[in-house]
Write an enzyme that holds these catalytic residues in place. Structure first.
Site, PDB file in Angstrom:
ATOM      1  N   SER A  17       1.166  -0.860  -0.237  1.00  0.00           N
ATOM      2  CA  SER A  17      -0.345  -0.328   0.037  1.00  0.00           C
ATOM      3  C   SER A  17       0.286   1.074  -0.104  1.00  0.00           C
ATOM      4  CB  SER A  17      -0.616  -0.530   0.994  1.00  0.00           C
ATOM      5  OG  SER A  17      -2.211  -1.233   1.021  1.00  0.00           O
ATOM      6  N   ARG A  40       1.013   7.674   6.247  1.00  0.00           N
ATOM      7  CA  ARG A  40      -0.230   7.223   7.143  1.00  0.00           C
ATOM      8  C   ARG A  40      -1.582   7.815   6.802  1.00  0.00           C
ATOM      9  NH1 ARG A  40       1.265   2.848   9.321  1.00  0.00           N
ATOM     10  NH2 ARG A  40       3.290   2.491   9.449  1.00  0.00           N
ATOM     11  N   HIS A  43      -2.823   6.551   3.326  1.00  0.00           N
ATOM     12  CA  HIS A  43      -3.339   4.678   3.591  1.00  0.00           C
ATOM     13  C   HIS A  43      -4.933   4.759   4.501  1.00  0.00           C
ATOM     14  CE1 HIS A  43      -2.717   0.550   5.616  1.00  0.00           C
ATOM     15  NE2 HIS A  43      -2.622   1.004   4.343  1.00  0.00           N
TER      16      HIS A  43
END
Length: 209
Positions: A17, A40, A43
């Site tokens: 990812s 993040r 994500h």
């Protein structure tokens, strides 16, 4: 392959990812640990707007990491944000995470004063005899009360993560924090949420020593 879907081992999913996110950012980078925080947040949300909306005061991410490693505590405005923080990793540095939103005395005091529980929670956090990072993912009133406490010199946060989501006073509350004279990480605009607040905390906790 299963009906055209590649089977990816669990331990490879996050790595893959992050590679996809880095590729789709098209060469855009930030200094660390800001870059890890940006990735993040994307994500967690699958929303690349965070690449443009995340705002960092000078050295905010580095200061947050250093505070956590000194054992700073995290105070959140929601149980959801509290639940999302990696408390095991936080405890390795001597820190703890607090959320007072469901405390009966907080609800009673908020009702008596005709203010929000989130505002009272920030006062509880400000009264802790610890270095504090405030992670706000829901209530703009929490940021507004923090701004007031800062101006009254009743608290000097190590960092404010100002990520409430919504439509009423959200943008304005974030702007207040960005002009409060303390370190901040803020997704400008209406976006944010408890998951984003927790993600930013975890991104700082996961920075390699």
């Amino acid at each position: 392959m299963l009906n055209g879907i590649e089977i990816v081992r669990p331990e490879e999913i996050e790595k893959r990812s992050m590679e996809i996110i880095t590729q789709e950012l098209g060469g855009r980078t930030w200094p660390e640990p800001e870059f890890s925080i940006v990735k993040r947040c994307i994500h967690t949300s699958a929303d690349f707007d965070y690449a443009d909306q995340l705002c960092f005061s000078k050295d905010a991410a580095r200061l947050g990491v250093e505070a956590l490693r000194r054992g700073a505590v995290i105070v959140t405005d929601t149980k959801m944000a509290w639940s999302g923080i990696n408390k095991k990793k936080l405890m390795e540095y001597g820190g703890e995470a607090y959320c007072y939103m469901t405390d009966e005395d907080v609800a009673k005091e908020a009702k008596q004063r005709e203010c929000t529980r989130a505002a009272v929670c920030m006062e509880r956090g400000a009264a802790l005899d610890r270095e504090v990072i405030f992670a706000v993912g829901n209530a703009p009133t929490a940021l507004i009360r923090l701004y007031e406490l800062i101006q009254e010199k009743k608290v000097s946060p190590a960092l404010i993560i100002g990520a409430p989501v919504g439509f009423v006073n959200v943008v304005e509350a974030k702007e207040l924090i960005m002009n409060a004279g303390v370190p901040y990480i803020v997704p400008r605009g209406r976006k944010g949420g408890s998951n984003i607040a927790a993600t930013i905390c975890n991104a700082m906790l996961y920075v390699k020593e």
